[in-house]
Design a protein around this motif. Sequence first.
Motif, PDB file in Angstrom:
ATOM      1  N   ARG A  41     -26.571  57.922  56.136  1.00  0.00           N
ATOM      2  CA  ARG A  41     -27.019  56.703  55.002  1.00  0.00           C
ATOM      3  C   ARG A  41     -27.597  57.526  54.027  1.00  0.00           C
ATOM      4  O   ARG A  41     -28.126  56.978  53.096  1.00  0.00           O
ATOM      5  CB  ARG A  41     -27.949  55.721  55.680  1.00  0.00           C
ATOM      6  N   THR A  42     -27.780  59.004  53.874  1.00  0.00           N
ATOM      7  CA  THR A  42     -28.358  59.648  52.919  1.00  0.00           C
ATOM      8  C   THR A  42     -27.282  60.124  52.065  1.00  0.00           C
ATOM      9  O   THR A  42     -26.058  59.992  52.027  1.00  0.00           O
ATOM     10  CB  THR A  42     -29.081  60.840  53.256  1.00  0.00           C
ATOM     11  N   VAL A  43     -27.710  60.872  50.733  1.00  0.00           N
ATOM     12  CA  VAL A  43     -26.805  61.470  49.892  1.00  0.00           C
ATOM     13  C   VAL A  43     -26.031  62.757  50.603  1.00  0.00           C
ATOM     14  O   VAL A  43     -25.180  63.013  49.895  1.00  0.00           O
ATOM     15  CB  VAL A  43     -27.651  61.592  48.476  1.00  0.00           C
ATOM     16  N   VAL A  44     -26.658  63.258  51.437  1.00  0.00           N
ATOM     17  CA  VAL A  44     -26.272  64.347  52.078  1.00  0.00           C
ATOM     18  C   VAL A  44     -24.815  64.070  52.788  1.00  0.00           C
ATOM     19  O   VAL A  44     -24.439  65.308  53.281  1.00  0.00           O
ATOM     20  CB  VAL A  44     -27.540  65.105  52.711  1.00  0.00           C
ATOM     21  N   ALA A  45     -24.568  62.932  53.439  1.00  0.00           N
ATOM     22  CA  ALA A  45     -23.640  62.779  54.264  1.00  0.00           C
ATOM     23  C   ALA A  45     -22.390  63.265  53.825  1.00  0.00           C
ATOM     24  O   ALA A  45     -21.658  63.986  54.530  1.00  0.00           O
ATOM     25  CB  ALA A  45     -23.728  61.197  54.454  1.00  0.00           C
ATOM     26  N   PRO A  46     -21.796  63.020  52.601  1.00  0.00           N
ATOM     27  CA  PRO A  46     -20.641  63.633  52.043  1.00  0.00           C
ATOM     28  C   PRO A  46     -20.467  65.232  52.043  1.00  0.00           C
ATOM     29  O   PRO A  46     -19.612  65.788  52.673  1.00  0.00           O
ATOM     30  CB  PRO A  46     -20.406  63.060  50.742  1.00  0.00           C
ATOM     31  N   LEU A  47     -21.805  65.767  51.932  1.00  0.00           N
ATOM     32  CA  LEU A  47     -21.692  67.285  51.939  1.00  0.00           C
ATOM     33  C   LEU A  47     -21.512  67.714  53.431  1.00  0.00           C
ATOM     34  O   LEU A  47     -20.771  68.789  53.599  1.00  0.00           O
ATOM     35  CB  LEU A  47     -23.348  67.717  51.597  1.00  0.00           C
ATOM     36  N   VAL A  48     -22.297  67.133  54.542  1.00  0.00           N
ATOM     37  CA  VAL A  48     -22.090  67.322  55.866  1.00  0.00           C
ATOM     38  C   VAL A  48     -20.476  67.034  56.163  1.00  0.00           C
ATOM     39  O   VAL A  48     -20.113  68.124  57.103  1.00  0.00           O
ATOM     40  CB  VAL A  48     -23.037  66.706  56.547  1.00  0.00           C
ATOM     41  N   LEU A  49     -19.909  65.993  55.938  1.00  0.00           N
ATOM     42  CA  LEU A  49     -18.673  65.810  56.087  1.00  0.00           C
ATOM     43  C   LEU A  49     -17.726  66.700  55.714  1.00  0.00           C
ATOM     44  O   LEU A  49     -16.849  67.172  56.220  1.00  0.00           O
ATOM     45  CB  LEU A  49     -18.333  64.271  55.523  1.00  0.00           C
ATOM     46  N   THR A  50     -17.997  67.215  54.391  1.00  0.00           N
ATOM     47  CA  THR A  50     -17.193  68.204  53.659  1.00  0.00           C
ATOM     48  C   THR A  50     -17.178  69.501  54.580  1.00  0.00           C
ATOM     49  O   THR A  50     -16.338  70.078  54.931  1.00  0.00           O
ATOM     50  CB  THR A  50     -17.354  68.236  52.363  1.00  0.00           C
ATOM     51  N   ALA A  51     -18.495  69.862  54.996  1.00  0.00           N
ATOM     52  CA  ALA A  51     -18.602  71.150  55.767  1.00  0.00           C
ATOM     53  C   ALA A  51     -17.978  70.978  56.969  1.00  0.00           C
ATOM     54  O   ALA A  51     -17.176  72.146  57.198  1.00  0.00           O
ATOM     55  CB  ALA A  51     -20.152  71.381  55.934  1.00  0.00           C
ATOM     56  N   LEU A  52     -18.111  69.979  57.632  1.00  0.00           N
ATOM     57  CA  LEU A  52     -17.322  69.732  59.114  1.00  0.00           C
ATOM     58  C   LEU A  52     -15.750  69.943  59.011  1.00  0.00           C
ATOM     59  O   LEU A  52     -15.057  70.359  59.582  1.00  0.00           O
ATOM     60  CB  LEU A  52     -17.764  68.310  59.768  1.00  0.00           C
ATOM     61  N   GLU A  53     -15.295  69.228  57.767  1.00  0.00           N
ATOM     62  CA  GLU A  53     -13.775  69.443  57.543  1.00  0.00           C
ATOM     63  C   GLU A  53     -13.301  70.635  57.354  1.00  0.00           C
ATOM     64  O   GLU A  53     -12.354  71.071  57.622  1.00  0.00           O
ATOM     65  CB  GLU A  53     -13.573  68.413  56.417  1.00  0.00           C
ATOM     66  N   THR A  54     -14.165  71.431  56.443  1.00  0.00           N
ATOM     67  CA  THR A  54     -13.811  72.852  56.111  1.00  0.00           C
ATOM     68  C   THR A  54     -13.805  73.540  57.486  1.00  0.00           C
ATOM     69  O   THR A  54     -13.170  74.263  57.385  1.00  0.00           O
ATOM     70  CB  THR A  54     -14.936  73.426  54.961  1.00  0.00           C
ATOM     71  N   PHE A  55     -14.991  73.558  58.085  1.00  0.00           N
ATOM     72  CA  PHE A  55     -14.845  74.339  59.505  1.00  0.00           C
ATOM     73  C   PHE A  55     -13.837  74.040  60.300  1.00  0.00           C
ATOM     74  O   PHE A  55     -13.240  75.025  60.956  1.00  0.00           O
ATOM     75  CB  PHE A  55     -16.459  74.070  59.934  1.00  0.00           C
ATOM     76  N   ALA A  56     -13.543  72.619  60.285  1.00  0.00           N
ATOM     77  CA  ALA A  56     -12.337  72.501  61.341  1.00  0.00           C
ATOM     78  C   ALA A  56     -11.065  72.807  60.703  1.00  0.00           C
ATOM     79  O   ALA A  56     -10.105  73.362  61.409  1.00  0.00           O
ATOM     80  CB  ALA A  56     -12.127  70.816  61.316  1.00  0.00           C
ATOM     81  N   ALA A  57     -10.760  72.868  59.407  1.00  0.00           N
ATOM     82  CA  ALA A  57      -9.514  73.689  58.722  1.00  0.00           C
ATOM     83  C   ALA A  57      -9.517  75.075  59.172  1.00  0.00           C
ATOM     84  O   ALA A  57      -8.578  75.433  59.124  1.00  0.00           O
ATOM     85  CB  ALA A  57      -9.619  73.176  57.156  1.00  0.00           C
ATOM     86  N   PHE A  58     -10.817  75.628  59.052  1.00  0.00           N
ATOM     87  CA  PHE A  58     -10.686  77.056  59.544  1.00  0.00           C
ATOM     88  C   PHE A  58     -10.357  77.316  60.626  1.00  0.00           C
ATOM     89  O   PHE A  58      -9.685  78.172  61.094  1.00  0.00           O
ATOM     90  CB  PHE A  58     -12.207  77.418  58.976  1.00  0.00           C
ATOM     91  N   LEU A  59     -10.834  76.535  61.633  1.00  0.00           N
ATOM     92  CA  LEU A  59     -10.479  76.671  63.070  1.00  0.00           C
ATOM     93  C   LEU A  59      -9.112  76.452  63.385  1.00  0.00           C
ATOM     94  O   LEU A  59      -8.688  77.044  64.174  1.00  0.00           O
ATOM     95  CB  LEU A  59     -11.546  75.983  63.909  1.00  0.00           C
ATOM     96  N   GLY A  60      -8.569  75.322  62.548  1.00  0.00           N
ATOM     97  CA  GLY A  60      -7.066  75.131  62.805  1.00  0.00           C
ATOM     98  C   GLY A  60      -6.122  76.154  62.327  1.00  0.00           C
ATOM     99  O   GLY A  60      -5.157  76.334  62.714  1.00  0.00           O
ATOM    100  N   GLN A  61      -6.680  77.079  61.606  1.00  0.00           N
ATOM    101  CA  GLN A  61      -5.910  78.258  60.891  1.00  0.00           C
ATOM    102  C   GLN A  61      -5.744  79.633  61.773  1.00  0.00           C
ATOM    103  O   GLN A  61      -5.124  80.338  61.473  1.00  0.00           O
ATOM    104  CB  GLN A  61      -6.287  78.636  59.413  1.00  0.00           C
ATOM    105  N   LEU A  62      -6.861  79.490  62.621  1.00  0.00           N
ATOM    106  CA  LEU A  62      -6.969  80.632  63.525  1.00  0.00           C
ATOM    107  C   LEU A  62      -5.799  80.773  64.579  1.00  0.00           C
ATOM    108  O   LEU A  62      -5.382  79.627  65.135  1.00  0.00           O
ATOM    109  CB  LEU A  62      -8.214  80.639  64.395  1.00  0.00           C
ATOM    110  N   ARG A  63      -5.203  81.966  64.724  1.00  0.00           N
ATOM    111  CA  ARG A  63      -4.348  82.125  65.545  1.00  0.00           C
ATOM    112  C   ARG A  63      -4.578  83.044  66.734  1.00  0.00           C
ATOM    113  O   ARG A  63      -5.081  84.095  66.339  1.00  0.00           O
ATOM    114  CB  ARG A  63      -2.970  82.665  64.932  1.00  0.00           C
ATOM    115  N   PHE A  64      -4.500  82.714  68.178  1.00  0.00           N
ATOM    116  CA  PHE A  64      -4.752  83.718  69.177  1.00  0.00           C
ATOM    117  C   PHE A  64      -3.590  84.397  69.638  1.00  0.00           C
ATOM    118  O   PHE A  64      -2.569  83.850  69.928  1.00  0.00           O
ATOM    119  CB  PHE A  64      -5.523  83.065  70.065  1.00  0.00           C
TER     120      PHE A  64
END
Length: 64
Positions: A41-64
Motif C-alpha cells: 500500500r506504499t509508494v514503493v510497491a510499483p518499484l518492487v513489482l518492477t524489480a520482480l518483473e525484471t528479475f523474472a525476465a532475466f531468469l526467463g532468458q537464461l539457457r542451460f
Amino acid sequence: MLVSLSAVLLLGLLIWFLLHIRYLRWSTVLLCGTFGFLLDRTVVAPLVLTALETFAAFLGQLRF
C-alpha cells in the motif's frame, strides 16, 4: 500478475520449508507477511513489482 503469483508461491514454499526444518518461528512469518501487505500500500510497491518483473525476465532468458 503471473510473476507475482509465481513469486508468492515460491516464497510460500520457501517459508514452509524453513518452518519445517525449524529455522523460522511463526512470529517471524507473521511479521514478514504483515510487512508485505503494508508495503503493498506504499509508494514503493510499483518499484518492487518492477524489480520482480525484471528479475523474472532475466531468469526467463537464461539457457542451460
